[in-house]
Design a protein around this motif. Structure first.
Motif, PDB file in Angstrom:
ATOM      1  N   HIS A 188      55.594  92.547  29.777  1.00 34.57           N
ATOM      2  CA  HIS A 188      55.536  91.933  31.112  1.00 34.57           C
ATOM      3  C   HIS A 188      55.043  92.941  32.154  1.00 34.57           C
ATOM      4  O   HIS A 188      54.172  92.628  32.964  1.00 34.57           O
ATOM      5  CB  HIS A 188      56.913  91.388  31.496  1.00 34.57           C
ATOM      6  CG  HIS A 188      56.974  90.837  32.873  1.00 34.57           C
ATOM      7  ND1 HIS A 188      56.503  89.589  33.195  1.00 34.57           N
ATOM      8  CD2 HIS A 188      57.432  91.375  34.029  1.00 34.57           C
ATOM      9  CE1 HIS A 188      56.674  89.377  34.489  1.00 34.57           C
ATOM     10  NE2 HIS A 188      57.234  90.447  35.016  1.00 34.57           N
ATOM     11  N   PHE A 189      55.582  94.145  32.130  1.00 30.08           N
ATOM     12  CA  PHE A 189      55.180  95.170  33.091  1.00 30.08           C
ATOM     13  C   PHE A 189      53.719  95.579  32.883  1.00 30.08           C
ATOM     14  O   PHE A 189      53.001  95.819  33.854  1.00 30.08           O
ATOM     15  CB  PHE A 189      56.115  96.377  33.010  1.00 30.08           C
ATOM     16  CG  PHE A 189      57.354  96.250  33.850  1.00 30.08           C
ATOM     17  CD1 PHE A 189      57.640  97.186  34.825  1.00 30.08           C
ATOM     18  CD2 PHE A 189      58.251  95.206  33.678  1.00 30.08           C
ATOM     19  CE1 PHE A 189      58.773  97.078  35.609  1.00 30.08           C
ATOM     20  CE2 PHE A 189      59.379  95.088  34.442  1.00 30.08           C
ATOM     21  CZ  PHE A 189      59.645  96.022  35.420  1.00 30.08           C
ATOM     22  N   LEU A 190      53.272  95.646  31.650  1.00 35.58           N
ATOM     23  CA  LEU A 190      51.867  95.954  31.374  1.00 35.58           C
ATOM     24  C   LEU A 190      50.956  94.821  31.859  1.00 35.58           C
ATOM     25  O   LEU A 190      49.938  95.071  32.509  1.00 35.58           O
ATOM     26  CB  LEU A 190      51.648  96.178  29.879  1.00 35.58           C
ATOM     27  CG  LEU A 190      52.067  97.527  29.318  1.00 35.58           C
ATOM     28  CD1 LEU A 190      52.133  97.482  27.799  1.00 35.58           C
ATOM     29  CD2 LEU A 190      51.105  98.618  29.779  1.00 35.58           C
ATOM     30  N   LYS A 191      51.320  93.594  31.532  1.00 28.56           N
ATOM     31  CA  LYS A 191      50.510  92.431  31.896  1.00 28.56           C
ATOM     32  C   LYS A 191      50.312  92.329  33.411  1.00 28.56           C
ATOM     33  O   LYS A 191      49.242  91.967  33.881  1.00 28.56           O
ATOM     34  CB  LYS A 191      51.183  91.163  31.363  1.00 28.56           C
ATOM     35  CG  LYS A 191      50.448  89.889  31.678  1.00 28.56           C
ATOM     36  CD  LYS A 191      51.192  88.693  31.119  1.00 28.56           C
ATOM     37  CE  LYS A 191      50.550  87.404  31.571  1.00 28.56           C
ATOM     38  NZ  LYS A 191      51.345  86.245  31.196  1.00 28.56           N
ATOM     39  N   HIS A 192      51.353  92.673  34.159  1.00 22.80           N
ATOM     40  CA  HIS A 192      51.291  92.576  35.624  1.00 22.80           C
ATOM     41  C   HIS A 192      50.875  93.891  36.283  1.00 22.80           C
ATOM     42  O   HIS A 192      50.998  94.041  37.494  1.00 22.80           O
ATOM     43  CB  HIS A 192      52.616  92.067  36.169  1.00 22.80           C
ATOM     44  CG  HIS A 192      52.900  90.653  35.755  1.00 22.80           C
ATOM     45  ND1 HIS A 192      52.262  89.586  36.331  1.00 22.80           N
ATOM     46  CD2 HIS A 192      53.699  90.151  34.793  1.00 22.80           C
ATOM     47  CE1 HIS A 192      52.692  88.468  35.763  1.00 22.80           C
ATOM     48  NE2 HIS A 192      53.557  88.793  34.821  1.00 22.80           N
ATOM     49  N   ARG A 193      50.406  94.828  35.454  1.00 28.18           N
ATOM     50  CA  ARG A 193      49.872  96.114  35.919  1.00 28.18           C
ATOM     51  C   ARG A 193      50.889  96.952  36.712  1.00 28.18           C
ATOM     52  O   ARG A 193      50.526  97.672  37.625  1.00 28.18           O
ATOM     53  CB  ARG A 193      48.592  95.890  36.712  1.00 28.18           C
ATOM     54  CG  ARG A 193      47.516  95.246  35.881  1.00 28.18           C
ATOM     55  CD  ARG A 193      46.197  95.063  36.564  1.00 28.18           C
ATOM     56  NE  ARG A 193      46.157  95.631  37.895  1.00 28.18           N
ATOM     57  CZ  ARG A 193      45.466  95.138  38.897  1.00 28.18           C
ATOM     58  NH1 ARG A 193      44.757  94.067  38.741  1.00 28.18           N
ATOM     59  NH2 ARG A 193      45.461  95.704  40.077  1.00 28.18           N
ATOM     60  N   TYR A 194      52.162  96.851  36.339  1.00 27.00           N
ATOM     61  CA  TYR A 194      53.175  97.723  36.935  1.00 27.00           C
ATOM     62  C   TYR A 194      53.202  99.078  36.228  1.00 27.00           C
ATOM     63  O   TYR A 194      53.667 100.059  36.791  1.00 27.00           O
ATOM     64  CB  TYR A 194      54.573  97.103  36.845  1.00 27.00           C
ATOM     65  CG  TYR A 194      54.786  95.926  37.756  1.00 27.00           C
ATOM     66  CD1 TYR A 194      54.734  96.076  39.137  1.00 27.00           C
ATOM     67  CD2 TYR A 194      55.054  94.670  37.241  1.00 27.00           C
ATOM     68  CE1 TYR A 194      54.942  95.006  39.980  1.00 27.00           C
ATOM     69  CE2 TYR A 194      55.266  93.594  38.082  1.00 27.00           C
ATOM     70  CZ  TYR A 194      55.206  93.764  39.443  1.00 27.00           C
ATOM     71  OH  TYR A 194      55.408  92.696  40.276  1.00 27.00           O
ATOM     72  N   ILE A 195      52.731  99.104  34.974  1.00 29.52           N
ATOM     73  CA  ILE A 195      52.709 100.357  34.216  1.00 29.52           C
ATOM     74  C   ILE A 195      51.381 100.504  33.486  1.00 29.52           C
ATOM     75  O   ILE A 195      50.676  99.528  33.243  1.00 29.52           O
ATOM     76  CB  ILE A 195      53.881 100.467  33.199  1.00 29.52           C
ATOM     77  CG1 ILE A 195      53.852  99.305  32.203  1.00 29.52           C
ATOM     78  CG2 ILE A 195      55.207 100.571  33.907  1.00 29.52           C
ATOM     79  CD1 ILE A 195      54.900  99.418  31.105  1.00 29.52           C
ATOM     80  N   GLY A 196      51.078 101.760  33.147  1.00 32.15           N
ATOM     81  CA  GLY A 196      49.879 102.068  32.382  1.00 32.15           C
ATOM     82  C   GLY A 196      49.825 103.557  32.109  1.00 32.15           C
ATOM     83  O   GLY A 196      50.732 104.300  32.504  1.00 32.15           O
ATOM     84  N   LEU A 197      48.787 104.001  31.433  1.00 32.54           N
ATOM     85  CA  LEU A 197      48.576 105.429  31.161  1.00 32.54           C
ATOM     86  C   LEU A 197      47.370 105.902  31.958  1.00 32.54           C
ATOM     87  O   LEU A 197      46.392 105.168  32.105  1.00 32.54           O
ATOM     88  CB  LEU A 197      48.299 105.680  29.678  1.00 32.54           C
ATOM     89  CG  LEU A 197      49.460 105.705  28.710  1.00 32.54           C
ATOM     90  CD1 LEU A 197      48.962 106.031  27.308  1.00 32.54           C
ATOM     91  CD2 LEU A 197      50.528 106.679  29.121  1.00 32.54           C
ATOM     92  N   ASP A 198      47.446 107.144  32.453  1.00 30.21           N
ATOM     93  CA  ASP A 198      46.280 107.715  33.114  1.00 30.21           C
ATOM     94  C   ASP A 198      45.450 108.501  32.093  1.00 30.21           C
ATOM     95  O   ASP A 198      45.774 108.522  30.893  1.00 30.21           O
ATOM     96  CB  ASP A 198      46.672 108.557  34.329  1.00 30.21           C
ATOM     97  CG  ASP A 198      47.377 109.856  33.972  1.00 30.21           C
ATOM     98  OD1 ASP A 198      47.537 110.170  32.766  1.00 30.21           O
ATOM     99  OD2 ASP A 198      47.775 110.572  34.896  1.00 30.21           O
ATOM    100  N   ALA A 199      44.396 109.156  32.546  1.00 24.33           N
ATOM    101  CA  ALA A 199      43.493 109.890  31.657  1.00 24.33           C
ATOM    102  C   ALA A 199      44.183 111.051  30.940  1.00 24.33           C
ATOM    103  O   ALA A 199      43.742 111.484  29.881  1.00 24.33           O
ATOM    104  CB  ALA A 199      42.291 110.402  32.446  1.00 24.33           C
TER     105      ALA A 199
END
Length: 181
Positions: free
Chosen positions: A23-34
């Motif tokens: 859910h958090f990934l889908k709504h762009r609340y979390i992710g990885l940077d370079a």
């Protein structure tokens, strides 16, 4: 590969429910940077106003907060309401996600549909003040902070600041009493 690292860290290492991570990934609340740092994104509308970065390598500790606004943090609430009655306050985004996992698994009582959740991204109480100003309908603050000197200080100072119209409680006592395994 990047998503695999996010799931591995949050689900396997931190024991956060996979559906919550999705859910958090889908709504762009979390992710990885370079640099493969886990990023928690705070928004105002569609604009990112804060990023809390956390290292996911267990051998190297890394944390960094970047903000575009003064006193920004991480906010998570229902997209169906803006009239929040309760706010749950955490020191970190991972703590917030862990709490949601415990609620989902029935280890903690269900939260009201009109509740929102914030991370202070450390222990900066000014973000809570900002959220309370922006959401004047909030009537209850649930402090879900660490039971250390800073966590205790935040609760005590909030209660001393003359906010008699806002009820508070601390979940530390709930956890200490052995209600969660």
């Amino acid at each position: 590969l990047a998503l695999k690292k996010v799931y591995a860290y949050l689900c396997n290492t931190r024991c956060i429910d996979r559906d919550i991570v999705t859910h958090f990934l889908k709504h762009r609340y979390i992710g990885l940077d370079a640099s493969n740092l886990l990023c928690f994104f705070g928004y105002r509308g569609d604009t990112v106003i804060s990023v809390a970065k956390k290292g996911i390598n267990p051998r190297i500790s890394f944390r960094q907060n970047m903000t575009r606004e003064k006193h920004a943090g991480f906010f998570y609430g229902s997209s169906t309401t803006n009239e929040y009655k309760e706010v749950y306050v955490f020191e970190s985004c991972v703590d917030l996600m862990s709490f949601l996992t415990l609620v989902k698994r029935g280890k903690l009582p269900k939260v009201a549909i009109d509740a929102c959740f914030i991370s202070l991204n450390g222990a900066n109480p000014r973000y809570l003040d900002k959220v309370l100003l922006e959401h004047s309908t909030i009537e209850h603050v649930h402090f879900c902070l660490d039971n250390d000197r800073m966590g205790q200080y935040l609760v005590e100072s909030f209660n001393k600041d003359g906010r008699k119209s806002i009820a508070t409680d601390s979940w530390v006592n709930y956890l200490i009493e052995g209600n969660v395994i």
